[in-house]
Scaffold this active site. Structure first.
Site, PDB file in Angstrom:
ATOM      1  N   TRP A  29       0.653  -0.801  -0.195  1.00  0.00           N
ATOM      2  CA  TRP A  29      -0.083  -0.057   0.062  1.00  0.00           C
ATOM      3  C   TRP A  29       1.037   1.031   0.164  1.00  0.00           C
ATOM      4  O   TRP A  29       2.032   1.104   0.846  1.00  0.00           O
ATOM      5  CB  TRP A  29      -0.729  -0.259   1.421  1.00  0.00           C
ATOM      6  N   SER A  95       5.125  -5.666   2.047  1.00  0.00           N
ATOM      7  CA  SER A  95       4.567  -4.935   3.236  1.00  0.00           C
ATOM      8  C   SER A  95       2.998  -5.263   3.291  1.00  0.00           C
ATOM      9  O   SER A  95       2.348  -6.665   3.671  1.00  0.00           O
ATOM     10  CB  SER A  95       4.333  -3.626   2.756  1.00  0.00           C
ATOM     11  N   MET A  96       2.171  -4.757   3.284  1.00  0.00           N
ATOM     12  CA  MET A  96       0.787  -5.558   3.098  1.00  0.00           C
ATOM     13  C   MET A  96       0.207  -6.875   2.556  1.00  0.00           C
ATOM     14  O   MET A  96      -0.050  -7.792   2.405  1.00  0.00           O
ATOM     15  CB  MET A  96      -0.393  -4.614   2.732  1.00  0.00           C
ATOM     16  N   ASP A 224      13.759  -0.295   8.978  1.00  0.00           N
ATOM     17  CA  ASP A 224      12.024  -0.045   8.312  1.00  0.00           C
ATOM     18  C   ASP A 224      10.993   0.855   9.812  1.00  0.00           C
ATOM     19  O   ASP A 224      10.771   0.407  10.771  1.00  0.00           O
ATOM     20  CB  ASP A 224      11.618  -1.399   8.345  1.00  0.00           C
ATOM     21  N   HIS A 253      11.448   0.725   5.406  1.00  0.00           N
ATOM     22  CA  HIS A 253      10.548  -0.209   4.324  1.00  0.00           C
ATOM     23  C   HIS A 253      10.435  -0.691   3.159  1.00  0.00           C
ATOM     24  O   HIS A 253      10.542  -1.381   2.865  1.00  0.00           O
ATOM     25  CB  HIS A 253       9.443   0.771   4.450  1.00  0.00           C
TER      26      HIS A 253
END
Length: 272
Positions: A29, A95-96, A224, A253
């Site tokens: 995202w 991530s997402m 991150d 990240h």
């Protein structure tokens, strides 16, 4: 620009084709499948068939009024794999996107899955609760992010992408690369942008991860600031039995861009 109807929604995807083992890359995202531009050439050069797709509400995929929850995202992924008849698949979730993998395996099984990769991923559970004090987000944090995305979308995303690519307060990519990410985020629908914050911020994947038994790689940057390693990657590697853990020093990240060579080496070594 091909599209496939999966779980009743039109998803844009890119497929390099070929006879190599398929690798499905699931984006974070608020980006799109195009955010894997540093990985696709390396994977195809190593002989893999690479499929990227845009999550519902993002990129060139359909932007429906509902379905921004992980049960639906996992069903979308299941539909994509079925429509393209992909088997012996390595699922790579950034991530997402790591949440899709956990919920997909938990709900739909591992028959089509050869391996799983959680890259700077949100599992096991970001929300701080009484039984999850190690979480990284309070309910106020989640609601504050949603409010920021509603009230000042452009300013919010500008700040978010800066943190996304920063470690120790220092931007680890070029400004051009950050602007490229902002351009991808600009394609996100307003509803998906806001509702996905609730999805990745409040979904508990702990029980899902316990069902992952395929070979698993967890790769995470120790710098991150968006999804801290101690909150997510470290705990995911502890839950998934036998998971391989790679920690990228000074990685933010967005380490698949900032540390692309190191990221790709670890990914290809695991997939090999």
């Amino acid at each position: 620009m091909p599209d496939v109807t999966a779980n009743g929604v039109s998803l844009h995807f890119e497929d390099t084709g070929g006879d190599g083992r398929p690798v499905v890359l699931i984006h974070g995202w608020p980006l799109s499948g195009a955010s894997w531009s540093e990985q696709v050439p390396a994977l195809t050069a190593a002989g893999h068939r690479v499929i990227t797709y845009d999550r519902r509400g993002f990129g060139d995929s359909e932007k429906p009024d509902s379905g921004y929850d992980y049960d639906t995202f996992a069903a979308d992924l299941a539909g994509l794999l079925e429509e393209l008849d992909l088997r012996d698949v390595a699922l790579v979730g950034f991530s997402m996107g790591g949440g899709e993998i956990a919920r997909y395996i938990s709900t739909h099984g591992q028959d089509r899955v050869r391996a799983a990769v959680f890259a700077a991923a949100v599992p096991p559970y970001l929300l701080k609760t009484d039984d999850n004090p190690e979480g990284g987000l309070g309910q106020d944090d989640v609601e504050g992010m949603q409010q920021g995305a509603r009230d000042d979308r452009e300013g919010f995303l500008d700040g978010f992408t800066t943190d996304f690519f920063s470690a120790g307060g220092e931007l680890k990519v070029t400004e051009e690369q950050r602007q490229q990410a902002l351009a991808l985020a600009a394609r996100a629908g307003d509803q998906g942008l806001v509702e996905c914050i609730h999805a990745f911020g409040t979904t508990d994947f702990r029980a899902d991860l316990e069902k992952v038994t395929v070979p698993t790689l967890v790769i995470h940057g120790d710098g991150d600031a968006t999804v801290p390693f101690e909150v997510s990657g470290k705990r995911t590697a502890e839950i998934v039995d036998g998971a391989e853990l790679v920690v990228v020093q000074d990685g933010p990240h967005g380490l698949n861009v900032s540390h692309a060579d190191e990221f790709n080496r670890a990914l290809l070594a695991f997939l090999g």
